[in-house]
Design an enzyme around this catalytic site. Structure first.
Site, PDB file in Angstrom:
ATOM      1  N   ARG A  43      35.782  43.740  40.897  1.00 36.69           N
ATOM      2  CA  ARG A  43      36.221  42.383  40.622  1.00 36.69           C
ATOM      3  C   ARG A  43      35.249  41.732  39.657  1.00 36.69           C
ATOM      4  O   ARG A  43      34.080  42.103  39.579  1.00 36.69           O
ATOM      5  CB  ARG A  43      36.359  41.569  41.903  1.00 36.69           C
ATOM      6  CG  ARG A  43      35.092  41.391  42.721  1.00 36.69           C
ATOM      7  CD  ARG A  43      35.352  40.466  43.901  1.00 36.69           C
ATOM      8  NE  ARG A  43      36.393  40.974  44.785  1.00 36.69           N
ATOM      9  CZ  ARG A  43      37.248  40.200  45.432  1.00 36.69           C
ATOM     10  NH1 ARG A  43      37.205  38.880  45.283  1.00 36.69           N
ATOM     11  NH2 ARG A  43      38.160  40.721  46.238  1.00 36.69           N
ATOM     12  N   GLY A  44      35.750  40.756  38.906  1.00 37.30           N
ATOM     13  CA  GLY A  44      34.928  40.046  37.940  1.00 37.30           C
ATOM     14  C   GLY A  44      35.468  38.652  37.717  1.00 37.30           C
ATOM     15  O   GLY A  44      36.325  38.165  38.474  1.00 37.30           O
ATOM     16  N   LYS A  51      45.210  45.051  37.480  1.00 34.55           N
ATOM     17  CA  LYS A  51      44.318  43.890  37.485  1.00 34.55           C
ATOM     18  C   LYS A  51      45.111  42.629  37.800  1.00 34.55           C
ATOM     19  O   LYS A  51      46.044  42.271  37.084  1.00 34.55           O
ATOM     20  CB  LYS A  51      43.617  43.754  36.138  1.00 34.55           C
ATOM     21  CG  LYS A  51      42.653  42.579  36.097  1.00 34.55           C
ATOM     22  CD  LYS A  51      41.627  42.764  35.005  1.00 34.55           C
ATOM     23  CE  LYS A  51      40.454  41.836  35.225  1.00 34.55           C
ATOM     24  NZ  LYS A  51      39.287  42.227  34.467  1.00 34.55           N
ATOM     25  N   ASP A  78      32.596  39.528  26.516  1.00 36.91           N
ATOM     26  CA  ASP A  78      31.921  39.898  27.766  1.00 36.91           C
ATOM     27  C   ASP A  78      31.546  41.382  27.738  1.00 36.91           C
ATOM     28  O   ASP A  78      31.920  42.151  28.627  1.00 36.91           O
ATOM     29  CB  ASP A  78      32.813  39.591  28.964  1.00 36.91           C
ATOM     30  CG  ASP A  78      32.025  39.520  30.273  1.00 36.91           C
ATOM     31  OD1 ASP A  78      30.781  39.462  30.203  1.00 36.91           O
ATOM     32  OD2 ASP A  78      32.650  39.513  31.340  1.00 36.91           O
ATOM     33  N   SER A 106      37.454  37.507  35.530  1.00 42.97           N
ATOM     34  CA  SER A 106      38.853  37.374  35.118  1.00 42.97           C
ATOM     35  C   SER A 106      39.838  37.847  36.169  1.00 42.97           C
ATOM     36  O   SER A 106      41.042  37.642  36.027  1.00 42.97           O
ATOM     37  CB  SER A 106      39.094  38.149  33.819  1.00 42.97           C
ATOM     38  OG  SER A 106      38.771  39.505  33.995  1.00 42.97           O
ATOM     39  N   GLY A 107      39.362  38.505  37.255  1.00 36.18           N
ATOM     40  CA  GLY A 107      40.280  38.936  38.285  1.00 36.18           C
ATOM     41  C   GLY A 107      39.777  40.144  39.052  1.00 36.18           C
ATOM     42  O   GLY A 107      38.652  40.614  38.852  1.00 36.18           O
ATOM     43  N   THR A 108      40.651  40.667  39.916  1.00 39.88           N
ATOM     44  CA  THR A 108      40.319  41.797  40.781  1.00 39.88           C
ATOM     45  C   THR A 108      41.168  42.993  40.388  1.00 39.88           C
ATOM     46  O   THR A 108      42.354  42.851  40.068  1.00 39.88           O
ATOM     47  CB  THR A 108      40.564  41.444  42.253  1.00 39.88           C
ATOM     48  OG1 THR A 108      39.854  40.238  42.563  1.00 39.88           O
ATOM     49  CG2 THR A 108      40.078  42.549  43.174  1.00 39.88           C
TER      50      THR A 108
END
Length: 800
Positions: free
Chosen positions: A513-514, A533, A626, A516-518
């Site tokens: 996960r990060g 995602k 990123d 912007s989402g999982t």
């Protein structure tokens, strides 16, 4: 069962043992189908011999030895296969190489007429040559290409590539690559029905397309680096540009021109460049009276009122289901919006009304329909042929098909659905009627109903146009992005949310996960593993999501994670990616399971290639924003694939939107301009790349030392830069060893390490103007990839 298996293995070994290869076919010698004899290149890259398809059809051909499907690049007798019995190739005493069939009739022969020919040889380039005793080439297959151009093979003004007729066949088709009468390298369809140029775009002149017709030499070549260039000023790069890769330039059966690169580990090909990004722009793809549409992937359908001639050959087009003499009596018109047909204009009438255009077509017996473009005051194009239609959400108009009133036609399913798909409706025009409202008294009530529906339709159209105008004004997104995702392309598909729940077993296995989402692991019906995602709330805006998908879906590079699909359903926004086997770079860098030097260098080069493709080669200039080890995935050969690209704002190259300002990125990899509120450009990716490179060299994660104070964030990098400069200037020959990860125990290239340190430090310069471009980084790393070891480096000259 065991005895059958033993027999099959024995026969296989017997067959392999009886196949023979040779480097030379000498004059007076021959090879036959039954003899199972082949000519191979010295490095075994290419094989020449009889290639069979079906039960009893053989071609004298050249193919890639190590490709999984033995990809053929040249055939002598592409339009006339020979029999399996008695067919042979020989070099006669007069120096001619001859292919004979079972009845000894000559099927093909070279144009050599000299007794000086000594032998035939297949070179490492894939070129079959006839040589004399002195080694001079008297004839070569490179001079008579079929559908493929190999590196170093030159396409000249009197040669052309001709696509195969259909997939899996060798016979000549209708699509050609050659230098046209205007001296420009062109793609053209040359069918029995029509001849039509489609690349470069015929809607633009030569110079607008970046070409020149002041081109007397008329030469084109694909070099060993993957650069395709032509003397008319055209250039194109394979996305994996560099030495050491087997490539080919092929005009495929679908009319597109592509560069393919061979993946050695699998023997499969990957597309690294193509001339036509939208397959429906290939003229002749669907033949006469056919329409090319997008329904998850491009496909052909017949114009309503017509039926396909040959379902296995859409080049043959469609034929009318009605007697065409009926078009001289009572007719009606079927509207297909956002659809047109290439060329075949009887008349062009600017500033014309729709009604006048209909009347013009109705009265002309040669008219089969007309296109009405709705910009300005209206433009009327009367068609005498419905050749290769296409549907595009960007096309500002409709085509009206002329049909007898007695013909019953059903609306094609592709034109049904939401408001973003094309709609069709019939418009009947009674013969001799001056007005479409001159009906009998019993039908007057329908006029009011039609009028009410038309008013509602007009209001809906106004709202749609206003919405599109606002989208274009706010985000710079073409209408094809908004409307194209019900017809997006063959590269990926649209999933519904229920499908993704099933694929991921209700989102059970989380991969990571990060911000912007999982990401969850899933498996498609064909057993392909995927990474799904689920995006966060920041992506809930429909227009933003579709705009980003529109860009990501068109990007294809070996060092970028490939998207296979998406979901936009209610509040759910999900992306479906290829599954990459070996997790992310950080898992193989900062623990006991660390990468060796060769793998680290390959990751640095591959990551640079992927970013260079995003920055310099995409239609949209994509800034990742990123770049970090967690977003660099490793495949089963530990080749890098950049993930999460395209999820940041996009910026057009050299346009008013060439800078973005929304904060993204991860602490420790974030460029100084983020904190200083300076305009954000591709230089932020270069900064993040520099941090990653230095982390790979040292085997230490710099972000561990980062604190919230912006002034302190770059302290580890500043210290490293100061240490390198001091040791280099003092003549310390061991400065490289003191910086490289000690876990490698000295097993690394000093030259490559010095180059990577150079690049890493130049990429993390505070002044972004001093940072290099990703294209220059790729070039520097590739020049050093085939390195020669040096023992002492006296001075490091930093790149600024």
């Amino acid at each position: 069962m065991r005895s059958i298996l033993f027999l099959l293995i024995t026969l296989s070994l017997f067959h392999s043992a009886n196949s023979k290869s040779m480097l030379l076919l000498k004059r007076g010698a021959s090879i036959s189908v039954e003899g199972n004899t082949f000519i191979t290149s010295p490095d075994n890259s290419f094989t020449c011999g009889f290639y069979g398809l079906g039960s009893n059809a053989y071609w004298f051909a050249i193919w890639f030895t190590n490709s999984k499907e033995r990809t053929v690049v040249w055939t002598a007798n592409r339009d006339k296969p020979v029999n399996s019995q008695g067919s042979r190739v020989s070099i006669r005493r007069d120096g001619t190489m001859v292919l004979t069939d079972v009845d000894r009739s000559i099927v093909w022969q070279t144009n050599t007429r000299t007794t000086d020919v000594s032998a035939a040889e297949l070179l490492n380039t894939g070129n079959l040559v006839l040589k004399n005793p002195r080694g001079d080439i008297l004839w070569q297959s490179f001079d008579v290409p079929t559908d493929t151009l190999l590196p170093s093979q030159i396409l000249t003004k009197d040669k052309r590539l001709i696509a195969s007729f259909r997939k899996g066949s060798f016979e000549s088709g209708y699509f050609n690559l050659y230098f046209g009468s205007n001296n420009v390298l062109s793609l053209i369809t040359d069918s029995p029905q029509i001849s039509s140029l489609y690349w470069p775009n015929p809607d633009y002149d030569v110079y607008t397309s970046g070409r020149t017709n002041y081109n007397g030499s008329r030469l084109a070549v694909l070099d060993d680096m993957g650069l395709l260039q032509s003397s008319d000023h055209f250039q194109a790069n394979a996305s994996d540009k560099g030495f050491g890769i087997k490539r080919r330039l092929t005009i495929d059966h679908d009319g597109n021109l592509r560069i393919y690169s061979l993946i050695n580990s699998t023997g499969l090909w990957t597309i690294t460049w193509q001339a036509i990004s939208q397959p429906c722009q290939v003229h002749g793809a669907c033949g006469s009276n056919g329409i090319c549409v997008y329904a998850q992937k491009p496909k052909c359908i017949c114009t309503p009122g017509y039926e396909v001639n040959d379902p296995s050959d859409w080049n043959a087009g469609c034929k009318p289901t009605f007697n065409q003499t009926l078009l001289n009596s009572k007719v009606k018109f079927l509207e297909l919006s956002q659809t047109d047909y290439f060329g075949s204009d009887l008349y062009y009438k600017p500033n014309f009304t729709l009604k006048a255009c209909q009347e013009l077509c109705r009265r002309d017996s040669a008219c089969k329909g007309f296109t009405y473009r709705t910009w300005g005051n209206g433009h009327c194009y009367v068609k005498n042929d419905l050749f290769n239609g296409f549907q595009s959400p960007d096309f500002p108009g409709s085509v009206y098909i002329k049909l007898p009133r007695s013909v019953k036609v059903s609306k094609p399913s592709i034109f049904n659905g939401s408001s973003t798909t094309c709609e069709s409706r019939e418009i009947e025009i009674p013969v001799g009627s001056p007005s479409m409202y001159a009906f009998a008294r019993r039908t007057v009530r329908w006029v009011y109903l039609y009028s009410f529906c038309a008013a509602l339709g007009a209001l809906e159209l106004i709202f749609i146009l206003l919405g599109r105008w606002f989208l274009l004004r706010k985000h710079g997104v073409p209408t094809s992005v908004e409307a194209g995702y019900c017809m997006i392309s063959s590269q990926f598909r649209r999933f519904n949310y229920a499908e993704l729940k099933k694929i991921t077993n209700n989102f059970r296995e989380e991969l990571g996960r990060g911000g912007s989402g999982t990401v969850y692991k899933g498996s498609l019906a064909d057993d392909r593993l995927v990474a799904v995602k689920r995006l966060g709330d920041v992506f809930q805006a429909e227009d933003e999501f579709l705009a980003e998908i529109g860009t990501i879906g068109k990007i294809n590079h070996m060092n970028l994670v490939r998207m296979w699909g998406f979901c936009s359903e209610g509040r759910h926004r999900l992306l479906v990616y290829e599954f990459v086997d070996n997790m992310s770079l950080d898992k193989h860098l900062f623990n006991s399971n660390f990468l060796g030097w060769k793998q680290r260098y390959a990751v640095a080069l591959g990551t640079a290639k992927g970013l260079a493709h995003l920055h310099h080669e995409c239609l949209e200039w994509v800034i990742h924003c990123d770049v970090k080890p967690e977003n660099i995935l490793l495949d089963n050969e530990f080749q890098p694939k950049i993930a999460d690209f395209g999820l940041a704002k996009l910026s057009r190259r050299d346009g008013p939107g060439s800078e973005i300002t929304r904060i993204r990125g991860t602490k420790g990899y974030r460029a100084p301009e983020w904190a200083l509120n300076h305009p954000i450009t591709a230089k932020v990716d270069i900064y993040g790349y520099g941090v990653v490179v230095l982390e790979m060299i040292k085997g230490v994660k710099f972000s561990y030392w980062v604190v919230d104070d912006a002034d302190d964030q770059e302290t580890p990098l500043k210290n490293l830069s100061w240490t390198v400069k001091e040791k280099a200037q003092c003549g310390n020959s061991s400065w490289v060893e003191s910086i490289v990860d000690p876990r490698l125990k000295g097993k690394f290239s000093r030259k490559q390490a010095a180059t990577l340190i150079q690049i890493g430090l130049s990429c993390v310069e505070e002044d972004r103007r001093k940072r290099p471009t990703m294209a220059s980084v790729v070039q520097t790393l590739m020049e050093c990839e085939d390195e020669t070891e040096i023992k002492v480096l006296d001075k490091l000259e930093l790149i600024y």
